[in-house]
Design an enzyme around this catalytic site. Structure first.
Site, short mmCIF file in Angstrom:
data_model
loop_
_atom_site.label_atom_id
_atom_site.label_comp_id
_atom_site.label_asym_id
_atom_site.label_seq_id
_atom_site.Cartn_x
_atom_site.Cartn_y
_atom_site.Cartn_z
N TYR A 49 0.82 -1.22 0.00
CA TYR A 49 0.00 0.00 0.00
C TYR A 49 0.85 1.27 0.00
CZ TYR A 49 -4.37 -2.60 0.85
OH TYR A 49 -5.47 -3.41 0.74
N PHE A 57 -5.65 7.48 6.55
CA PHE A 57 -6.19 6.13 6.75
C PHE A 57 -5.13 5.04 6.67
CE2 PHE A 57 -6.68 7.04 2.18
CZ PHE A 57 -6.09 5.92 1.61
N ARG A 85 -11.98 -5.38 -10.77
CA ARG A 85 -12.40 -4.18 -10.02
C ARG A 85 -13.90 -3.93 -10.12
NH1 ARG A 85 -8.56 -0.75 -7.89
NH2 ARG A 85 -9.67 1.19 -8.38
N ARG A 102 -18.42 -5.71 -2.84
CA ARG A 102 -18.53 -4.71 -1.76
C ARG A 102 -19.98 -4.24 -1.59
NH1 ARG A 102 -13.14 -1.70 -3.96
NH2 ARG A 102 -11.58 -2.75 -2.67
N ASN A 112 -13.45 -3.66 3.52
CA ASN A 112 -14.29 -3.72 2.32
C ASN A 112 -14.03 -4.99 1.50
OD1 ASN A 112 -11.79 -2.96 1.37
ND2 ASN A 112 -12.49 -1.17 0.24
N HIS A 115 -9.28 -6.49 -2.26
CA HIS A 115 -8.40 -5.55 -2.95
C HIS A 115 -8.22 -6.03 -4.38
CE1 HIS A 115 -4.80 -3.42 -4.28
NE2 HIS A 115 -4.38 -4.60 -4.70
N1 LIG Z 1 -10.69 4.94 5.95
C1 LIG Z 1 -10.42 5.13 4.65
N2 LIG Z 1 -9.88 4.13 3.94
C2 LIG Z 1 -9.61 4.35 2.64
C3 LIG Z 1 -9.85 5.59 2.01
N3 LIG Z 1 -9.46 5.49 0.71
C4 LIG Z 1 -9.02 4.23 0.57
N4 LIG Z 1 -9.09 3.54 1.72
C5 LIG Z 1 -8.70 2.15 1.98
O1 LIG Z 1 -7.51 1.89 1.27
C6 LIG Z 1 -7.72 0.85 0.31
C7 LIG Z 1 -6.91 1.19 -0.91
O2 LIG Z 1 -7.37 2.43 -1.41
P1 LIG Z 1 -7.40 2.70 -2.99
O3 LIG Z 1 -6.22 2.04 -3.62
O4 LIG Z 1 -7.57 4.15 -3.21
O5 LIG Z 1 -8.73 1.95 -3.38
P2 LIG Z 1 -9.09 1.12 -4.67
O6 LIG Z 1 -7.94 1.08 -5.63
O7 LIG Z 1 -10.40 1.59 -5.18
O8 LIG Z 1 -9.35 -0.29 -4.03
P3 LIG Z 1 -8.30 -1.39 -3.62
O9 LIG Z 1 -8.63 -2.50 -4.52
O10 LIG Z 1 -8.61 -1.71 -2.18
O11 LIG Z 1 -6.90 -0.85 -3.80
C8 LIG Z 1 -9.24 0.82 0.09
O12 LIG Z 1 -9.73 -0.43 -0.31
C9 LIG Z 1 -9.76 1.20 1.45
O13 LIG Z 1 -9.81 0.06 2.31
C10 LIG Z 1 -10.40 6.63 2.78
O14 LIG Z 1 -10.65 7.74 2.30
N5 LIG Z 1 -10.66 6.36 4.11
MG LIG Z 2 -6.08 0.58 -4.97
#
Ligand SMILES: Nc1nc2c(ncn2[C@@H]2O[C@H](COP(=O)(O)OP(=O)(O)OP(=O)(O)O)[C@@H](O)[C@H]2O)c(=O)[nH]1
Ligand SMILES: [Mg+2]
Length: 135
Positions: A49, A57, A85, A102, A112, A115
């Site tokens: 990450y 977060f 996705r 989700r 959620n 990933h």
């Molecule tokens: N609490 C909180 N968690 C967040 C937020 N944005 C992202 N996350 C967490 O961080 C993970 C990774 O964020 P992103 O990479 O932006 O999300 P994504 O690419 O749509 O989904 P992923 O498949 O999980 O990577 C998310 O699945 C959430 O669990 C936020 O604004 N608040």
């Molecule tokens: Mg992501």
């Protein structure tokens, strides 16, 4: 053929959703290339990450994904990154459509369920972290 990396997060494993998630990916036409139950160290979670380091977060996200077993998999198929996705649904489950993982099984943004890699380049990076022997 395109590949993506998917992880069932600890909340998804605890809720018994591993089979349901795999069923949905396979039913969509994505093929399993590799699969493993594992536990993430904080170090690996921070690398995975890394793009989110410094965000408010981030500590809670790392704490969550290291809180219990996860299921890691590589899926292959036409448009695998986007397909996985779409099957996962929007990041915030409150925005995720019913019919997505989700949208059907989560309410919280950290817990959620799943990933999925966000691009082919990201997928290659993430597959390299978790399945370094896969070529
Ligand atoms: N609490 C909180 N968690 C967040 C937020 N944005 C992202 N996350 C967490 O961080 C993970 C990774 O964020 P992103 O990479 O932006 O999300 P994504 O690419 O749509 O989904 P992923 O498949 O999980 O990577 C998310 O699945 C959430 O669990 C936020 O604004 N608040
Ligand atoms: Mg992501």
């Amino acid at each position: 053929m395109e590949r993506t990396f998917v992880m069932v997060k600890p909340d998804g494993v605890k809720a018994g959703l591993v089979g349901e998630c795999i069923r949905r990916y396979e039913a969509r036409g994505l093929a399993l290339v590799d699969l493993r139950l594992d536990r993430l160290t904080a170090e690996i979670a921070q690398v995975h990450y890394g793009e989110h380091a410094g965000k408010p977060f981030f500590p809670g996200l790392v704490e969550h994904v290291t809180s219990g077993p996860v299921v890691l998999m590589v899926l292959e198929g036409e448009g695998a990154v986007a397909a996985a996705r779409k099957t996962n649904g929007a990041t915030n489950p409150l925005d995720a459509e019913p019919g997505s993982i989700r949208g059907d099984f989560a309410l919280e943004i950290t817990a959620n369920v799943v990933h999925g890699s966000d691009s082919v380049t990201t997928a290659e990076r993430e597959i390299g972290i978790f399945f370094p022997n896969l070529k």
